[in-house]
Design a protein around this motif. Sequence first.
Motif, PDB file in Angstrom:
ATOM      1  N   ALA A   4       0.840  -1.188   0.000  1.00 48.25           N
ATOM      2  CA  ALA A   4       0.000   0.000   0.000  1.00 48.25           C
ATOM      3  C   ALA A   4       0.878   1.241   0.000  1.00 48.25           C
ATOM      4  O   ALA A   4       1.911   1.279   0.671  1.00 48.25           O
ATOM      5  CB  ALA A   4      -0.918   0.005   1.210  1.00 48.25           C
ATOM      6  N   CYS A  20      -2.685   0.075  -4.076  1.00 48.29           N
ATOM      7  CA  CYS A  20      -2.366  -1.227  -3.503  1.00 48.29           C
ATOM      8  C   CYS A  20      -1.833  -2.082  -4.648  1.00 48.29           C
ATOM      9  O   CYS A  20      -2.599  -2.510  -5.518  1.00 48.29           O
ATOM     10  CB  CYS A  20      -3.605  -1.854  -2.887  1.00 48.29           C
ATOM     11  SG  CYS A  20      -3.368  -3.521  -2.228  1.00 48.29           S
ATOM     12  N   TRP A  34     -10.231  -2.293   1.267  1.00 46.71           N
ATOM     13  CA  TRP A  34      -9.461  -1.315   2.037  1.00 46.71           C
ATOM     14  C   TRP A  34     -10.077  -1.240   3.434  1.00 46.71           C
ATOM     15  O   TRP A  34     -11.306  -1.158   3.581  1.00 46.71           O
ATOM     16  CB  TRP A  34      -9.503   0.065   1.393  1.00 46.71           C
ATOM     17  CG  TRP A  34      -8.638   0.222   0.193  1.00 46.71           C
ATOM     18  CD1 TRP A  34      -9.021   0.107  -1.122  1.00 46.71           C
ATOM     19  CD2 TRP A  34      -7.243   0.528   0.176  1.00 46.71           C
ATOM     20  NE1 TRP A  34      -7.948   0.319  -1.944  1.00 46.71           N
ATOM     21  CE2 TRP A  34      -6.839   0.581  -1.183  1.00 46.71           C
ATOM     22  CE3 TRP A  34      -6.283   0.767   1.155  1.00 46.71           C
ATOM     23  CZ2 TRP A  34      -5.525   0.862  -1.564  1.00 46.71           C
ATOM     24  CZ3 TRP A  34      -4.986   1.045   0.779  1.00 46.71           C
ATOM     25  CH2 TRP A  34      -4.611   1.097  -0.560  1.00 46.71           C
ATOM     26  N   ARG A  36      -9.208   0.532   7.541  1.00 45.10           N
ATOM     27  CA  ARG A  36      -8.420   1.557   8.213  1.00 45.10           C
ATOM     28  C   ARG A  36      -8.516   1.375   9.715  1.00 45.10           C
ATOM     29  O   ARG A  36      -9.488   0.826  10.233  1.00 45.10           O
ATOM     30  CB  ARG A  36      -8.881   2.956   7.809  1.00 45.10           C
ATOM     31  CG  ARG A  36     -10.293   3.315   8.253  1.00 45.10           C
ATOM     32  CD  ARG A  36     -10.704   4.662   7.666  1.00 45.10           C
ATOM     33  NE  ARG A  36     -12.056   5.053   8.052  1.00 45.10           N
ATOM     34  CZ  ARG A  36     -12.695   6.110   7.579  1.00 45.10           C
ATOM     35  NH1 ARG A  36     -12.103   6.917   6.683  1.00 45.10           N
ATOM     36  NH2 ARG A  36     -13.924   6.378   7.980  1.00 45.10           N
ATOM     37  N   ILE A  71     -13.282   3.425  -5.151  1.00 47.26           N
ATOM     38  CA  ILE A  71     -12.348   2.313  -5.309  1.00 47.26           C
ATOM     39  C   ILE A  71     -12.383   1.846  -6.748  1.00 47.26           C
ATOM     40  O   ILE A  71     -13.453   1.815  -7.381  1.00 47.26           O
ATOM     41  CB  ILE A  71     -12.685   1.155  -4.330  1.00 47.26           C
ATOM     42  CG1 ILE A  71     -11.577   0.102  -4.326  1.00 47.26           C
ATOM     43  CG2 ILE A  71     -14.053   0.551  -4.635  1.00 47.26           C
ATOM     44  CD1 ILE A  71     -11.733  -0.937  -3.220  1.00 47.26           C
ATOM     45  N   LEU A  82      -7.641   3.702  -4.251  1.00 47.04           N
ATOM     46  CA  LEU A  82      -8.691   4.297  -3.434  1.00 47.04           C
ATOM     47  C   LEU A  82      -8.530   5.805  -3.548  1.00 47.04           C
ATOM     48  O   LEU A  82      -7.611   6.386  -2.971  1.00 47.04           O
ATOM     49  CB  LEU A  82      -8.596   3.856  -1.982  1.00 47.04           C
ATOM     50  CG  LEU A  82      -9.736   4.349  -1.088  1.00 47.04           C
ATOM     51  CD1 LEU A  82     -11.058   3.681  -1.493  1.00 47.04           C
ATOM     52  CD2 LEU A  82      -9.445   4.075   0.394  1.00 47.04           C
ATOM     53  N   TYR A  95      -4.249   3.048   6.645  1.00 48.37           N
ATOM     54  CA  TYR A  95      -5.084   2.365   5.673  1.00 48.37           C
ATOM     55  C   TYR A  95      -4.375   1.109   5.182  1.00 48.37           C
ATOM     56  O   TYR A  95      -3.204   1.159   4.778  1.00 48.37           O
ATOM     57  CB  TYR A  95      -5.394   3.285   4.498  1.00 48.37           C
ATOM     58  CG  TYR A  95      -6.439   4.319   4.834  1.00 48.37           C
ATOM     59  CD1 TYR A  95      -6.151   5.371   5.704  1.00 48.37           C
ATOM     60  CD2 TYR A  95      -7.725   4.236   4.311  1.00 48.37           C
ATOM     61  CE1 TYR A  95      -7.116   6.320   6.033  1.00 48.37           C
ATOM     62  CE2 TYR A  95      -8.696   5.175   4.634  1.00 48.37           C
ATOM     63  CZ  TYR A  95      -8.386   6.207   5.494  1.00 48.37           C
ATOM     64  OH  TYR A  95      -9.340   7.142   5.818  1.00 48.37           O
ATOM     65  N   TYR A  96      -5.103   0.001   5.210  1.00 47.47           N
ATOM     66  CA  TYR A  96      -4.577  -1.279   4.781  1.00 47.47           C
ATOM     67  C   TYR A  96      -5.386  -1.796   3.597  1.00 47.47           C
ATOM     68  O   TYR A  96      -6.609  -1.649   3.556  1.00 47.47           O
ATOM     69  CB  TYR A  96      -4.689  -2.308   5.906  1.00 47.47           C
ATOM     70  CG  TYR A  96      -3.948  -1.959   7.167  1.00 47.47           C
ATOM     71  CD1 TYR A  96      -4.550  -1.214   8.179  1.00 47.47           C
ATOM     72  CD2 TYR A  96      -2.638  -2.389   7.363  1.00 47.47           C
ATOM     73  CE1 TYR A  96      -3.874  -0.892   9.339  1.00 47.47           C
ATOM     74  CE2 TYR A  96      -1.947  -2.079   8.525  1.00 47.47           C
ATOM     75  CZ  TYR A  96      -2.572  -1.333   9.505  1.00 47.47           C
ATOM     76  OH  TYR A  96      -1.890  -1.030  10.660  1.00 47.47           O
ATOM     77  N   CYS A  97      -4.695  -2.439   2.667  1.00 44.74           N
ATOM     78  CA  CYS A  97      -5.415  -3.153   1.622  1.00 44.74           C
ATOM     79  C   CYS A  97      -5.240  -4.646   1.869  1.00 44.74           C
ATOM     80  O   CYS A  97      -4.257  -5.089   2.480  1.00 44.74           O
ATOM     81  CB  CYS A  97      -4.917  -2.776   0.229  1.00 44.74           C
ATOM     82  SG  CYS A  97      -3.184  -3.129  -0.113  1.00 44.74           S
ATOM     83  N   TRP A 112      -2.664  -9.355   3.397  1.00 43.42           N
ATOM     84  CA  TRP A 112      -2.749  -7.971   3.839  1.00 43.42           C
ATOM     85  C   TRP A 112      -1.475  -7.216   3.514  1.00 43.42           C
ATOM     86  O   TRP A 112      -0.376  -7.766   3.634  1.00 43.42           O
ATOM     87  CB  TRP A 112      -2.988  -7.919   5.350  1.00 43.42           C
ATOM     88  CG  TRP A 112      -4.358  -8.395   5.734  1.00 43.42           C
ATOM     89  CD1 TRP A 112      -4.789  -9.687   5.838  1.00 43.42           C
ATOM     90  CD2 TRP A 112      -5.482  -7.573   6.055  1.00 43.42           C
ATOM     91  NE1 TRP A 112      -6.107  -9.725   6.195  1.00 43.42           N
ATOM     92  CE2 TRP A 112      -6.564  -8.437   6.340  1.00 43.42           C
ATOM     93  CE3 TRP A 112      -5.684  -6.205   6.122  1.00 43.42           C
ATOM     94  CZ2 TRP A 112      -7.833  -7.963   6.700  1.00 43.42           C
ATOM     95  CZ3 TRP A 112      -6.934  -5.732   6.484  1.00 43.42           C
ATOM     96  CH2 TRP A 112      -7.993  -6.598   6.764  1.00 43.42           C
TER      97      TRP A 112
END
Length: 122
Positions: A4, A20, A34, A36, A71, A82, A95-97, A112
């Motif tokens: 990310a 991502c 996504w 967070r 997205i 995003l 923020y994680y994808c 992840w």
Amino acid sequence: QLQASGGGLVQAGGSLRLACAASGRTFSAYAVGWFRQAPGKEREFVAAISWTGGPTSYVDYVDSVKGRFTISRDNAKNTVYLQMNSLKPEDTAIYYCASGGIGRASRRYDYWGQGTLVTVSS
């Protein structure tokens, strides 16, 4: 693996685009979400897109970002984006994808990324 990127510091009302990027897996076969996590809070779902991409793809957003975040994915580039507009201080989070099955539950995703920090100043 998922990477990310795109986070940073922005003023309220501003925009950022997160990316991502995937490698080592048939990226186009999986949905991407996504999530967070704000300081002191639990991780929450933000948005997800089905594996197809394009105008026929299934997308989902948490109510708090509807109309502000978009997205999208480019399977040729193994990347999901995003686009975040009209950012608010409450959007501040890591923020994680993640890739896996479509849905809002984090357990549906088995890969992840490392997260990217978004900070929105008031």
